[in-house]
Motif scaffolding. Structure first.
Motif, PDB file in Angstrom:
ATOM      1  N   PHE A 244       0.840  -1.203   0.000  1.00  0.00           N
ATOM      2  CA  PHE A 244       0.000   0.000   0.000  1.00  0.00           C
ATOM      3  C   PHE A 244       0.876   1.254   0.000  1.00  0.00           C
ATOM      4  CE2 PHE A 244      -2.250   3.302   2.484  1.00  0.00           C
ATOM      5  CZ  PHE A 244      -3.332   3.509   1.641  1.00  0.00           C
ATOM      6  N   ILE A 245       1.894   1.265   0.835  1.00  0.00           N
ATOM      7  CA  ILE A 245       2.807   2.410   0.913  1.00  0.00           C
ATOM      8  C   ILE A 245       3.568   2.566  -0.402  1.00  0.00           C
ATOM      9  CG2 ILE A 245       4.860   3.323   2.073  1.00  0.00           C
ATOM     10  CD1 ILE A 245       3.832   1.798   4.612  1.00  0.00           C
ATOM     11  N   GLY A 258      10.074  -1.887  -5.818  1.00  0.00           N
ATOM     12  CA  GLY A 258       9.927  -2.869  -4.752  1.00  0.00           C
ATOM     13  C   GLY A 258      10.036  -4.283  -5.270  1.00  0.00           C
ATOM     14  N   GLU A 259      10.524  -5.150  -4.403  1.00  0.00           N
ATOM     15  CA  GLU A 259      10.656  -6.566  -4.738  1.00  0.00           C
ATOM     16  C   GLU A 259       9.922  -7.411  -3.705  1.00  0.00           C
ATOM     17  OE1 GLU A 259      14.568  -8.287  -2.427  1.00  0.00           O
ATOM     18  OE2 GLU A 259      14.960  -7.035  -4.175  1.00  0.00           O
ATOM     19  N   THR A 260       9.577  -8.619  -4.116  1.00  0.00           N
ATOM     20  CA  THR A 260       9.152  -9.643  -3.180  1.00  0.00           C
ATOM     21  C   THR A 260       9.850 -10.930  -3.577  1.00  0.00           C
ATOM     22  OG1 THR A 260       7.251 -10.589  -2.014  1.00  0.00           O
ATOM     23  CG2 THR A 260       7.097 -10.448  -4.420  1.00  0.00           C
ATOM     24  N   CYS A 261       9.571 -12.000  -2.843  1.00  0.00           N
ATOM     25  CA  CYS A 261      10.232 -13.283  -3.082  1.00  0.00           C
ATOM     26  C   CYS A 261       9.182 -14.380  -3.209  1.00  0.00           C
ATOM     27  CB  CYS A 261      11.181 -13.612  -1.926  1.00  0.00           C
ATOM     28  SG  CYS A 261      12.328 -12.284  -1.512  1.00  0.00           S
ATOM     29  N   PRO A 262       9.512 -15.511  -3.850  1.00  0.00           N
ATOM     30  CA  PRO A 262       8.517 -16.568  -4.061  1.00  0.00           C
ATOM     31  C   PRO A 262       7.825 -17.048  -2.797  1.00  0.00           C
ATOM     32  CG  PRO A 262      10.374 -16.941  -5.498  1.00  0.00           C
ATOM     33  CD  PRO A 262      10.755 -15.790  -4.606  1.00  0.00           C
ATOM     34  N   HIS A 263       8.542 -17.107  -1.678  1.00  0.00           N
ATOM     35  CA  HIS A 263       7.890 -17.615  -0.462  1.00  0.00           C
ATOM     36  C   HIS A 263       6.788 -16.685   0.037  1.00  0.00           C
ATOM     37  CE1 HIS A 263      11.956 -15.979   0.232  1.00  0.00           C
ATOM     38  NE2 HIS A 263      11.511 -15.388   1.307  1.00  0.00           N
ATOM     39  N   TYR A 264       6.854 -15.399  -0.317  1.00  0.00           N
ATOM     40  CA  TYR A 264       5.833 -14.471   0.169  1.00  0.00           C
ATOM     41  C   TYR A 264       4.553 -14.486  -0.666  1.00  0.00           C
ATOM     42  CZ  TYR A 264       9.690 -12.804   3.008  1.00  0.00           C
ATOM     43  OH  TYR A 264      10.749 -12.742   3.884  1.00  0.00           O
ATOM     44  N   PHE A 265       4.608 -15.031  -1.880  1.00  0.00           N
ATOM     45  CA  PHE A 265       3.351 -15.182  -2.628  1.00  0.00           C
ATOM     46  C   PHE A 265       2.913 -16.633  -2.727  1.00  0.00           C
ATOM     47  CE2 PHE A 265       6.615 -14.688  -6.087  1.00  0.00           C
ATOM     48  CZ  PHE A 265       6.502 -15.927  -6.687  1.00  0.00           C
ATOM     49  N   THR A 266       3.598 -17.512  -2.001  1.00  0.00           N
ATOM     50  CA  THR A 266       3.289 -18.941  -2.057  1.00  0.00           C
ATOM     51  C   THR A 266       2.855 -19.498  -0.707  1.00  0.00           C
ATOM     52  OG1 THR A 266       4.960 -19.201  -3.787  1.00  0.00           O
ATOM     53  CG2 THR A 266       4.204 -21.200  -2.705  1.00  0.00           C
ATOM     54  N   LEU A 267       3.496 -19.048   0.356  1.00  0.00           N
ATOM     55  CA  LEU A 267       3.271 -19.607   1.684  1.00  0.00           C
ATOM     56  C   LEU A 267       2.802 -18.536   2.658  1.00  0.00           C
ATOM     57  CD1 LEU A 267       6.553 -21.729   1.972  1.00  0.00           C
ATOM     58  CD2 LEU A 267       4.263 -22.603   1.494  1.00  0.00           C
ATOM     59  N   ALA A 293      -2.339  -9.950  -0.971  1.00  0.00           N
ATOM     60  CA  ALA A 293      -1.930  -8.573  -1.283  1.00  0.00           C
ATOM     61  C   ALA A 293      -0.656  -8.555  -2.117  1.00  0.00           C
ATOM     62  CB  ALA A 293      -1.737  -7.782   0.014  1.00  0.00           C
ATOM     63  N   ILE A 294       0.280  -9.441  -1.784  1.00  0.00           N
ATOM     64  CA  ILE A 294       1.524  -9.534  -2.556  1.00  0.00           C
ATOM     65  C   ILE A 294       1.222  -9.970  -3.984  1.00  0.00           C
ATOM     66  CG2 ILE A 294       3.703 -10.784  -2.784  1.00  0.00           C
ATOM     67  CD1 ILE A 294       3.789  -8.697  -0.583  1.00  0.00           C
ATOM     68  N   LYS A 295       0.366 -10.957  -4.143  1.00  0.00           N
ATOM     69  CA  LYS A 295      -0.012 -11.415  -5.485  1.00  0.00           C
ATOM     70  C   LYS A 295      -0.649 -10.286  -6.295  1.00  0.00           C
ATOM     71  CE  LYS A 295      -0.907 -16.321  -4.450  1.00  0.00           C
ATOM     72  NZ  LYS A 295      -1.969 -17.366  -4.399  1.00  0.00           N
ATOM     73  N   ASN A 296      -1.550  -9.557  -5.671  1.00  0.00           N
ATOM     74  CA  ASN A 296      -2.215  -8.456  -6.371  1.00  0.00           C
ATOM     75  C   ASN A 296      -1.233  -7.352  -6.752  1.00  0.00           C
ATOM     76  OD1 ASN A 296      -4.814  -9.574  -6.322  1.00  0.00           O
ATOM     77  ND2 ASN A 296      -5.267  -8.751  -4.293  1.00  0.00           N
ATOM     78  N   ALA A 297      -0.279  -7.096  -5.867  1.00  0.00           N
ATOM     79  CA  ALA A 297       0.723  -6.069  -6.156  1.00  0.00           C
ATOM     80  C   ALA A 297       1.616  -6.477  -7.322  1.00  0.00           C
ATOM     81  CB  ALA A 297       1.560  -5.784  -4.911  1.00  0.00           C
ATOM     82  N   ILE A 302       2.637  -3.083  -9.092  1.00  0.00           N
ATOM     83  CA  ILE A 302       3.068  -2.261  -7.964  1.00  0.00           C
ATOM     84  C   ILE A 302       4.423  -2.767  -7.483  1.00  0.00           C
ATOM     85  CG2 ILE A 302       2.527  -1.580  -5.596  1.00  0.00           C
ATOM     86  CD1 ILE A 302      -0.480  -1.997  -6.441  1.00  0.00           C
ATOM     87  N   LEU A 303       4.548  -4.072  -7.360  1.00  0.00           N
ATOM     88  CA  LEU A 303       5.846  -4.696  -7.095  1.00  0.00           C
ATOM     89  C   LEU A 303       6.538  -4.937  -8.427  1.00  0.00           C
ATOM     90  CD1 LEU A 303       4.879  -7.165  -4.234  1.00  0.00           C
ATOM     91  CD2 LEU A 303       6.608  -5.354  -4.073  1.00  0.00           C
ATOM     92  N   ASP A 304       7.778  -4.491  -8.537  1.00  0.00           N
ATOM     93  CA  ASP A 304       8.489  -4.489  -9.816  1.00  0.00           C
ATOM     94  C   ASP A 304       9.340  -5.718 -10.052  1.00  0.00           C
ATOM     95  OD1 ASP A 304       8.204  -1.340 -10.470  1.00  0.00           O
ATOM     96  OD2 ASP A 304       8.682  -1.614  -8.342  1.00  0.00           O
TER      97      ASP A 304
END
Length: 431
Positions: A244-245, A258-267, A293-297, A302-304
């Motif tokens: 959101f921020i 922004g980044e995320t990792c596979p574990h945050y959209f899987t588990l 929320a991570i998946k939607n981003a 929103i997440l690059d």
């Protein structure tokens, strides 16, 4: 060396190309990308032909967030073994985080990484520490570190809690034009937490880490980036609040990714079966609501970036209770297949978005000549079998680290070839 990749389905957002093409590679560069290339037309003798019919051909993946552990923790991983794991996972470029021993806080330690990287299989770029020894007390000479080859600065593994010192670092980074990679964690608020605060933590009798631990520092860092004009990159986003921020900051025109990792959209934390340190990472696995929320981003750009936060540890360390074991899991050899399985096959991400988040966008953030298969570009390429189903087996990892929560998971999408600067660095045995 002349290599011809035939009949592959090329996905290359940088050149706005998607479809069936051949790729002709000469030495370390892409010479031609077009349908049905005939070498005789160019009076060229091809040394190697790779038949890619029914396969995907993409720019090599770029991981912005890898812990190679060397120097100082070679019992966990080395630059060589980390590069082997990267090549197996389709990564042609990886960034080495600075929390080594000694830290990557001076030109000599950066030179050490570059020297060791010459033995590796992939491109390796170091990210330099913001403070000396990563102790949060004295600012490093950022200009000197960038001149020595650092592609970004970060205190990853922790936040710089001295706001004034961090502000000065951002001011200096803005002057130089180098990105600040932010690990957003309010250490005092995190206290001795080892997993997400909530029902599961209560059930296991383990201290929790609230979403506010991440969200508070995310907000602080965004505000400082706005004030200083620094290029800010948020590492391993895990909460609904951080996305959101990030979204608000982008709408305000702040220079942020922004980044995320596979574990945050899987588990989620509900997937933790017991007190098992293979599920302990920082930030922790969050709630199912955060996962959505991570998946939607990701879906809404929103997440690059999708990075791994590859963090190998010894088996002995990870056999401890979550109370004592170190944070972190490995990810270089599983990131693509998990992303393909969980996001692409489910329709959350398009082929183009996957390449943007695992190759093109990381290249842009680093400002390097990678992430493209256009004519004249560096020939960093990965070839994928999208239909290959297999079971993740940690015992087959090239990484010295076997700490993963994905052991035994069935996935689709197998890396068949990883090509770095025109040379095949990894080839799947059954390809």
């Amino acid at each position: 060396m002349i290599t011809l990749i035939k009949n592959g389905y090329v996905v290359d957002p940088a050149s706005a190309r998607e479809g069936k093409f051949d790729i002709l590679i000469k030495d370390d560069r892409v010479l031609k990308v077009e349908a049905n290339i005939k070498p005789d037309d160019y009076k060229i003798k091809v040394d190697k032909v790779i038949e890619a019919g029914g396969k995907f051909v993409m720019p090599g993946f770029i991981d912005l967030h890898v812990h190679l552990r060397e120097p100082g923790y070679e019992y966990k991983e080395t630059i060589l073994t980390g590069s082997l794991a990267a090549a197996c996972g389709g990564f042609t470029t990886i960034c080495a985080m600075p929390n080594t021993n000694p830290a990557l806080d001076n030109p000599d330690t950066l030179k050490y990484v570059f020297d060791q990287a010459e033995r590796g299989l992939v491109n390796i770029y170091p990210i330099a520490a913001i403070t000396k020894g990563q102790e949060g007390r004295e600012l490093n000479n950022i200009a000197e570190l960038v001149k020595a080859g650092a592609v970004a600065i970060s205190e990853d593994g922790k936040s710089v809690m001295d706001t004034l010192l961090y502000y000065k670092a951002m001011e200096e980074a803005a002057k130089i034009g180098v990105s600040v990679f932010a690990h957003c964690e309010d250490k005092s608020l995190a206290a001795d937490g080892v997993m997400n605060a909530g029902e599961k933590a209560d059930e296991l009798g383990l201290p929790g880490i609230s979403n506010a631990v991440e969200d508070i520092i995310t907000a602080r860092d965004v505000l400082m980036a706005k004030e200083t004009g620094a290029k800010l990159h948020l590492c391993h986003c895990s909460t609904k609040g951080s996305t959101f921020i990030l979204d608000m900051a982008k709408q305000k025109g702040i220079n942020i990714t922004g980044e995320t990792c596979p574990h945050y959209f899987t588990l989620s934390d509900k997937d933790i079966p017991e007190d098992d340190a293979n599920y302990k990472m920082n930030p922790p696995l969050r709630s199912p609501e955060d996962v959505e929320a991570i998946k939607n981003a990701l879906k809404n750009d929103i997440l690059d970036v999708i990075a791994t936060d590859h963090a190998p540890h010894s088996m002995e360390e990870k056999e401890e209770s979550m109370l004592k074991a170190p944070f972190g899991i490995v990810g270089l050899e599983t990131a693509f297949s998990i992303t393909w399985t969980e996001l692409v096959k489910t329709g959350i991400l398009s082929y183009r978005q996957l390449v943007e988040k695992m190759s093109l966008n990381p290249a842009k953030i680093l400002n390097i000549d990678r992430g493209c298969i256009g004519e004249g570009s560096v020939a960093d390429i990965v070839i994928i079998d999208p239909d290959k189903e297999y079971t993740i087996d940690k015992n087959e990892f090239f990484s010295m680290g076997k700490n993963t929560p994905f052991h035994g998971k069935k996935v689709y999408g197998k890396v068949l070839y990883t090509i770095v600067s025109g040379q095949v660095k990894y080839e799947y045995a059954n390809s």
